[in-house]
Design an enzyme around this catalytic site. Structure first.
Site, mmCIF file in Angstrom:
data_model
loop_
_atom_site.group_PDB
_atom_site.id
_atom_site.type_symbol
_atom_site.label_atom_id
_atom_site.label_comp_id
_atom_site.label_asym_id
_atom_site.label_seq_id
_atom_site.Cartn_x
_atom_site.Cartn_y
_atom_site.Cartn_z
ATOM 1 N N LYS A 119 -3.517 3.488 -10.092
ATOM 2 C CA LYS A 119 -3.992 4.531 -10.932
ATOM 3 C C LYS A 119 -5.208 5.167 -10.806
ATOM 4 C CE LYS A 119 -7.486 1.836 -13.125
ATOM 5 N NZ LYS A 119 -8.712 1.504 -12.152
ATOM 6 N N HIS A 170 -5.597 -2.039 -17.123
ATOM 7 C CA HIS A 170 -5.528 -3.614 -16.457
ATOM 8 C C HIS A 170 -5.718 -4.735 -18.238
ATOM 9 C CE1 HIS A 170 -6.099 -2.190 -12.759
ATOM 10 N NE2 HIS A 170 -7.808 -2.209 -12.838
HETATM 11 C C1 BG6 Z 1 -10.713 -0.490 -10.903
HETATM 12 C C2 BG6 Z 1 -11.104 -0.099 -11.091
HETATM 13 O O1 BG6 Z 1 -8.466 -0.651 -10.878
HETATM 14 O O2 BG6 Z 1 -10.383 -3.226 -11.090
HETATM 15 C C3 BG6 Z 1 -12.658 -0.615 -10.883
HETATM 16 O O3 BG6 Z 1 -10.727 1.027 -10.617
HETATM 17 C C4 BG6 Z 1 -12.608 -2.128 -11.151
HETATM 18 O O4 BG6 Z 1 -13.926 -0.314 -11.177
HETATM 19 C C5 BG6 Z 1 -11.447 -3.286 -9.975
HETATM 20 O O5 BG6 Z 1 -13.937 -2.954 -10.476
HETATM 21 C C6 BG6 Z 1 -11.282 -4.955 -11.027
HETATM 22 O O6 BG6 Z 1 -10.260 -5.388 -9.855
HETATM 23 P P1 BG6 Z 1 -10.619 -7.134 -9.356
HETATM 24 O O7 BG6 Z 1 -9.336 -7.482 -9.133
HETATM 25 O O8 BG6 Z 1 -11.962 -7.100 -8.639
HETATM 26 O O9 BG6 Z 1 -11.185 -7.665 -10.959
#
Ligand code: BG6
Length: 489
Positions: free
Chosen positions: A149, A241
């Site tokens: 993504k 997400h």
């Molecule tokens: C990423 C985003 O996809 O997911 C980031 O681009 C974000 O901005 C991250 O910080 C969060 O992922 P996780 O696994 O740390 O919750």
């Protein structure tokens, strides 16, 4: 019996091999799968990038990366064995005249041997890289391509990428990653819902008052200003997400775990999301941007200072949304989504709040609702809050306490990173945890509608201090409905 079933020998080529994603996630994930005996020794990990370095220099870089992500699980002896799988080749991947012949020599190109092309590069290169892979004669099955993504910045650009990639690879060769789907607790959502009879009869507007999904981060831009300022919280977190979490919470039970069963159910949810138009955008959404504040006891800069752009920015670093799913199961049940940078703490939770008991015999001050709180990270846990009698004589005192299933206490194992599971699924050719083209496009369609409504209504982000829970309007949004964001403690 071994806990991890080894996969068949495979080749993986990482474009953007020297980049951040490769160093922080992909190489450590492969190394850990190696440690668990899942990767056969005649597999190959080929990193490519434009940097003019050799394999020895790359192995040094890879070692540093894997060591720093490994903690106690680092093993020098195992690294010496694993690094033999690792090669580096200099390639400008968008250039069909680059050293593709050299790359071919590093691959086994056997009829049944999975050949994975992982595009850990900027998405605007995806189509060119796929074309170059195609011109080099490497795209035929069993080849597969992995796209990170963000796939595009809106519906049109996502379609253009999907079309371009689709000229070279068929849909079943395309693995669109959303790393949230590789998280243990996210997969557990399906197990919790569909391997227990307890929840399903209650899982609808009949018994659920509302759902909250929060992904709160306490970090700021972390050197990603250029990307982030073009993206913002809605595109960076919600389009992918958060909507995936919403889909897994709201979807109908799939018939089984086959490639398309789960994806087909998820897309039904996306298509049932009510578009938020200009009339409702200020009531149903909140945009925020962090200002200076305190983080871990120390002063931190605001978004604009971190960005240091003379022209300012109207990019949101926080978004809250009251989403509605127009279908039989969920009519009238709001899904409150909330995500932001520089919030008071890092935590991701899904809170299912059940309706109050119909008749409260214990007095007005007693809250008679149950909550199922699924903590995705950190301190992964599933807690079901029930009312119980506080022991002791005198009046009947009722307290809300959790039946608490903590992952750390229940499973004494290292927690695999999301990429470990996803990489092995790619090698096995299992598409169920990857996004299908129509799913990505449906998510963009909804998000584009919201961005249009923001633009049309001139809604600029509201400031919030770093280290807080976002702008006051986010609390007012739930207050107006007589509800509030769940807070631990
Ligand atoms: C990423 C985003 O996809 O997911 C980031 O681009 C974000 O901005 C991250 O910080 C969060 O992922 P996780 O696994 O740390 O919750």
């Amino acid at each position: 019996m071994a806990r991890f079933v080894p996969v068949d020998p495979f080749d993986i080529v990482i474009f953007g091999g020297t980049g951040d994603l490769s160093r922080r996630k992909l190489l450590p994930a492969l190394y850990h799968r190696w440690l668990d005996g899942q990767i056969p020794e005649n597999s190959a990990v080929v990193a490519t990038a434009r940097s003019d370095i050799d394999t020895a220099a790359f192995r040094k870089l890879a070692k540093e990366a894997c060591q720093s992500e490994s903690g106690d699980s680092w093993s020098e002896t195992e690294w010496v064995k694993f690094e033999k799988l690792v090669q580096y080749i200099t390639i400008d991947a968008t250039d069909p005249k680059a050293n593709w012949a050299g790359l071919r020599k590093l691959l086994k190109l056997e009829e049944k041997r999975p050949r994975v092309f992982y595009l850990a590069t900027s998405p605007h290169l995806y189509v060119d890289i796929c074309r170059a892979i195609g011109s080099a004669g490497l795209a035929a099955e069993p080849a597969r391509v992995v796209l990170e993504k963000p796939i595009g910045t809106d519906l049109d650009s996502a379609r253009a990428i999907n079309d371009g990639v689709g000229e070279v690879f068929s849909e079943r060769q395309v693995f669109r990653i959303d790393h949230y789907l590789g998280k243990e607790t996210v997969q557990n959502l399906m197990v919790l819902r569909f391997a227990n009879m307890l929840f399903e009869p209650l899982w609808s507007h009949n018994y659920i008052d509302h759902v909250q999904i929060t992904v709160a981060e306490n970090l700021g831009l972390e050197g990603r200003a250029e990307y982030y300022d073009r993206s913002g919280a809605l595109r960076d977190m919600v389009q992918n997400h958060m909507l995936q979490l919403l889909c897994l919470t709201a979807m109908e039970p799939p018939n089984n775990l086959g490639d398309d069963d789960i994806r087909t159910e998820k897309i039904k949810v996306l298509n049932a999301l009510s578009l938020i138009g200009t009339d409702h955008v200020r009531k149903q959404t909140v945009r925020g941007q962090y200002t200076a504040g305190i983080f871990e006891g120390k002063p931190v800069k605001g978004y604009l200072e971190e960005l240091s752009s003379a022209s300012g920015s109207s990019t949101e670093t926080f978004v809250a949304i009251k989403a509605e799913i127009k279908n039989w199961r969920w009519a009238g049940v709001p899904f409150y989504l909330r995500t932001g940078k520089r919030m008071s703490s890092r935590h991701s939770d899904i809170v299912i709040q059940f309706k109050a008991a119909p008749h409260n015999i214990f007095g007005q001050s007693v809250e008679s609702v149950n909550r199922l709180v699924i903590r995705l990270q950190p301190d992964e846990a599933v807690r079901l809050f029930v009312q119980i009698k506080e022991p002791g004589p005198g009046g009947l005192r009722v307290k809300s306490l959790p039946l608490n299933l903590s992952y750390a206490e229940s499973f004494l194992i290292r927690y695999p990173d999301a990429y470990e599971r996803l990489l092995m699924d790619i090698v096995r050719g299992n598409l169920s945890l990857f996004m299908r083209r129509d799913e990505v496009e449906a998510a963009w369609r909804w998000v584009d509608g919201l961005i249009d409504a923001w633009d049309a209504s001139g809604y600029q982000p509201e400031p919030y201090s770093s280290g807080t829970d976002g702008p006051l309007s986010a609390a007012l949004m739930t207050d107006r409905d007589g509800r509030s964001w769940w807070k631990e403690g």
